[in-house]
Enzyme design. Structure first.
Site, PDB file in Angstrom:
ATOM      1  N   LYS A 159       0.846  -1.193   0.000  1.00  0.00           N
ATOM      2  CA  LYS A 159       0.000   0.000   0.000  1.00  0.00           C
ATOM      3  C   LYS A 159       0.874   1.233   0.000  1.00  0.00           C
ATOM      4  O   LYS A 159       1.992   1.159   0.520  1.00  0.00           O
ATOM      5  CB  LYS A 159      -0.952   0.015   1.179  1.00  0.00           C
ATOM      6  CG  LYS A 159      -0.396  -0.275   2.560  1.00  0.00           C
ATOM      7  CD  LYS A 159       0.740   0.450   3.157  1.00  0.00           C
ATOM      8  CE  LYS A 159       0.656   1.922   3.395  1.00  0.00           C
ATOM      9  NZ  LYS A 159       1.899   2.472   4.060  1.00  0.00           N
TER      10      LYS A 159
ATOM     11  N   TYR B 254      -4.630   3.979   6.401  1.00  0.00           N
ATOM     12  CA  TYR B 254      -5.220   3.006   7.337  1.00  0.00           C
ATOM     13  C   TYR B 254      -6.551   3.514   7.883  1.00  0.00           C
ATOM     14  O   TYR B 254      -7.501   2.753   8.056  1.00  0.00           O
ATOM     15  CB  TYR B 254      -4.252   2.717   8.499  1.00  0.00           C
ATOM     16  CG  TYR B 254      -3.050   1.922   8.047  1.00  0.00           C
ATOM     17  CD1 TYR B 254      -3.124   0.544   7.909  1.00  0.00           C
ATOM     18  CD2 TYR B 254      -1.864   2.552   7.715  1.00  0.00           C
ATOM     19  CE1 TYR B 254      -2.037  -0.192   7.464  1.00  0.00           C
ATOM     20  CE2 TYR B 254      -0.775   1.836   7.272  1.00  0.00           C
ATOM     21  CZ  TYR B 254      -0.863   0.469   7.148  1.00  0.00           C
ATOM     22  OH  TYR B 254       0.202  -0.250   6.694  1.00  0.00           O
TER      23      TYR B 254
HETATM   24  P1  NAD Z   1      12.312   1.888   2.966  1.00  0.00           P
HETATM   25  O1  NAD Z   1      12.821   3.243   2.644  1.00  0.00           O
HETATM   26  O2  NAD Z   1      12.727   1.292   4.264  1.00  0.00           O
HETATM   27  O3  NAD Z   1      12.749   0.871   1.822  1.00  0.00           O
HETATM   28  C1  NAD Z   1      12.599   1.181   0.472  1.00  0.00           C
HETATM   29  C2  NAD Z   1      13.342   0.162  -0.361  1.00  0.00           C
HETATM   30  O4  NAD Z   1      13.192   0.526  -1.725  1.00  0.00           O
HETATM   31  C3  NAD Z   1      14.846   0.123  -0.065  1.00  0.00           C
HETATM   32  O5  NAD Z   1      15.288  -1.207  -0.129  1.00  0.00           O
HETATM   33  C4  NAD Z   1      15.456   0.897  -1.205  1.00  0.00           C
HETATM   34  O6  NAD Z   1      16.754   0.437  -1.553  1.00  0.00           O
HETATM   35  C5  NAD Z   1      14.478   0.612  -2.341  1.00  0.00           C
HETATM   36  N1  NAD Z   1      14.458   1.675  -3.332  1.00  0.00           N
HETATM   37  C6  NAD Z   1      14.480   1.473  -4.664  1.00  0.00           C
HETATM   38  N2  NAD Z   1      14.443   2.641  -5.324  1.00  0.00           N
HETATM   39  C7  NAD Z   1      14.402   3.615  -4.386  1.00  0.00           C
HETATM   40  C8  NAD Z   1      14.362   5.030  -4.467  1.00  0.00           C
HETATM   41  N3  NAD Z   1      14.341   5.682  -5.648  1.00  0.00           N
HETATM   42  N4  NAD Z   1      14.335   5.726  -3.319  1.00  0.00           N
HETATM   43  C9  NAD Z   1      14.308   5.101  -2.125  1.00  0.00           C
HETATM   44  N5  NAD Z   1      14.364   3.743  -1.982  1.00  0.00           N
HETATM   45  C10 NAD Z   1      14.408   3.009  -3.115  1.00  0.00           C
HETATM   46  O7  NAD Z   1      10.733   1.932   2.846  1.00  0.00           O
HETATM   47  P2  NAD Z   1       9.685   0.909   3.474  1.00  0.00           P
HETATM   48  O8  NAD Z   1       9.217   1.439   4.775  1.00  0.00           O
HETATM   49  O9  NAD Z   1      10.246  -0.470   3.443  1.00  0.00           O
HETATM   50  O10 NAD Z   1       8.450   1.053   2.460  1.00  0.00           O
HETATM   51  C11 NAD Z   1       8.397   0.331   1.244  1.00  0.00           C
HETATM   52  C12 NAD Z   1       6.934   0.090   0.865  1.00  0.00           C
HETATM   53  O11 NAD Z   1       6.301  -0.641   1.906  1.00  0.00           O
HETATM   54  C13 NAD Z   1       6.102   1.351   0.674  1.00  0.00           C
HETATM   55  O12 NAD Z   1       5.175   1.129  -0.341  1.00  0.00           O
HETATM   56  C14 NAD Z   1       5.376   1.499   1.998  1.00  0.00           C
HETATM   57  O13 NAD Z   1       4.144   2.191   1.880  1.00  0.00           O
HETATM   58  C15 NAD Z   1       5.145   0.045   2.349  1.00  0.00           C
HETATM   59  N6  NAD Z   1       4.995  -0.165   3.789  1.00  0.00           N
HETATM   60  C16 NAD Z   1       3.942  -0.888   4.212  1.00  0.00           C
HETATM   61  C17 NAD Z   1       3.741  -1.088   5.559  1.00  0.00           C
HETATM   62  C18 NAD Z   1       2.582  -1.927   6.023  1.00  0.00           C
HETATM   63  O14 NAD Z   1       2.332  -1.961   7.228  1.00  0.00           O
HETATM   64  N7  NAD Z   1       1.882  -2.607   5.125  1.00  0.00           N
HETATM   65  C19 NAD Z   1       4.625  -0.535   6.481  1.00  0.00           C
HETATM   66  C20 NAD Z   1       5.726   0.186   6.017  1.00  0.00           C
HETATM   67  C21 NAD Z   1       5.908   0.362   4.658  1.00  0.00           C
END
Ligand code: NAD
Length: 404
Positions: free
Chosen positions: A159, A247
């Site tokens: 999401k 959410y």
């Molecule tokens: P994060 O910043 O921790 O990780 C992002 C990942 O994407 C990293 O591995 C990074 O290397 C990669 N990436 C690739 N291209 C990138 C760019 N141009 N800029 C930044 N990072 C890049 O983020 P996250 O918290 O893991 O979030 C990732 C996804 O998961 C999002 O869609 C977020 O909404 C979703 N998410 C969902 C929940 C949930 O509870 N369902 C919780 C947190 C995040």
């Protein structure tokens, strides 16, 4: 609200999405370098990798390629595969070779199933991979989901689905063409407290629903778009609403069982704060449902933490606080049916979500949180931004599109 001078018509024609929300929030795509690209970031600090790789449990377990090894994948989803009955990590995809090796070794992913983004399309020939889990920054979801479908794989997408409804439609169409499943990772649909709340609201445990309130906020520390994609409007859209407020938006829909027919909203961005150079600090919206019930949804990256949902009916109130966390949910009913609830451990939401996806693939079952749900939610987010921009309420069709 910061005034950027774009018209409501322009906003709506742009689909209310990446260009429009970035412009609405005060940035432009040109300023931040055009279409976003994947980047391999280093292993986030504090990640605990497993001491021994999780084992697949069933011969028909669904092999999943994880695309994006960031905080959520590494801290939440990947460790929970050990609890899934019918899904396992078959491959990992990252732009960072050192992270690929470290994570691949810890999770027992064979060296030839560790893909760079450049080699991603080769997954089409990898029979170990049935499906792809896209867990990248939001603006990248659409292209990588479409590429996964082009490789003939099923998709679980984080999401929010995308930054524009046009992208959501493109993702859904690609899935149909590939004859593959598309699921949104809306974990609360697999979490005991939220499932019980849905059941209670259907049973009218608080009588007829009149009012609903959701709040999803936290105070983000000092940061800039260069450091954190969540404050970069090109990657995150308008910010807290897409990330956290979604959410509350979801709760408002599944607790009432209705779609709003009218929305009015405000979005605020303080001047001179690098965190809010291209996203909003907070967004508030008021919804009216066809039944006459009204909802107030607020979300913020600049207020003390809260994650709650409250439904007030003619005979009582349902209070969920925290409502949709990874753990620690609390839920009670006040009024005629007053009691506290503890329907199970919220931790099961992660593995149940994976098993639901796997069952849908193996047994050709319908998906509870499919692409249509993701699209519906992005339409509502577009309506919220359109209302904030126009400074007046917008009327909606039952599918969430704005009425002209
Ligand atoms: P994060 O910043 O921790 O990780 C992002 C990942 O994407 C990293 O591995 C990074 O290397 C990669 N990436 C690739 N291209 C990138 C760019 N141009 N800029 C930044 N990072 C890049 O983020 P996250 O918290 O893991 O979030 C990732 C996804 O998961 C999002 O869609 C977020 O909404 C979703 N998410 C969902 C929940 C949930 O509870 N369902 C919780 C947190 C995040």
């Amino acid at each position: 609200m910061a005034n950027d001078g774009i018209t409501r018509r322009g906003l709506i024609q742009a689909g209310g999405g990446i260009a429009a929300t970035a412009a609405l929030a005060g940035s432009t795509l040109a300023q931040t370098g055009g279409a976003p690209r994947v980047e391999g970031k280093p292993l986030p600090g504090g990640v605990k990798l497993p001491a021994s790789p999780p084992q697949r449990k069933r011969p028909d377990s669904v092999g999943i390629a994880i695309v994006g090894l960031g905080g959520y994948a590494l801290n939440q989803m990947m460790p929970r595969f050990k609890n899934a009955e019918r899904a396992h990590i078959a491959a990992i995809v990252s732009g960072n070779p050192a992270k690929l090796k470290q994570v691949g070794d810890a999770y027992g992913v064979p060296a030839d199933a560790r893909y760079s983004y450049d080699r991603f399309d080769a997954i089409a020939r990898d029979r170990r991979i049935d499906a792809v889990y896209v867990v990248l920054p939001t603006a990248l979801h659409a292209d990588w989901v479409v590429r996964a479908f082009a490789a003939g794989k099923h998709v679980l997408c984080e999401k929010p689905m995308a930054l524009t409804s046009a992208d959501c439609e493109r993702m859904i169409a690609a899935g149909r063409r590939a004859n593959c499943k598309l699921m949104l990772a809306y974990r609360s649909h697999f979490e005991p407290f939220n499932l019980e709340a849905m059941r209670l609201m259907k049973e009218k445990a608080v009588g007829t629903i009149r009012l609903l309130r959701t709040e999803q906020s936290y105070r983000m520390g000092p940061t800039t778009a260069a450091e954190n994609w969540r404050v970069d409007g090109t990657l995150a859209g308008g910010g807290p609403l897409e990330d956290y407020g979604i959410y509350g938006l979801q709760s408002a829909l599944y607790l009432t069982g209705e779609m709003p027919e009218r929305i009015s909203a405000e979005a605020f961005r303080p001047a001179g704060d690098p965190r809010f150079a291209s996203i909003f600090a907070h967004v508030s919206s008021q919804w009216k449902f066809p039944s006459g019930a009204v909802a107030q949804l607020v979300t913020s990256y600049d207020s003390a933490g809260i994650n709650m949902a409250e439904v007030r009916g003619t005979e009582g109130a349902l209070i969920m606080d925290p409502a949709t966390s990874y753990a620690g949910q609390k839920m009670r009913i006040e009024g005629r049916n007053a009691r506290e609830f503890n329907p199970g451990d919220p931790d099961v939401q992660f593995a149940r979500q994976l098993d639901h996806f796997a069952d849908a693939i193996r047994d050709n079952k319908p998906i509870r949180t499919g692409g249509d749900m993701g699209l519906r939610d992005i339409r509502l987010i577009e309506a919220i931004y359109a209302s904030a921009k126009a400074g007046r309420s917008v009327n909606l069709n039952p599918d969430g599109t704005m009425r002209r």
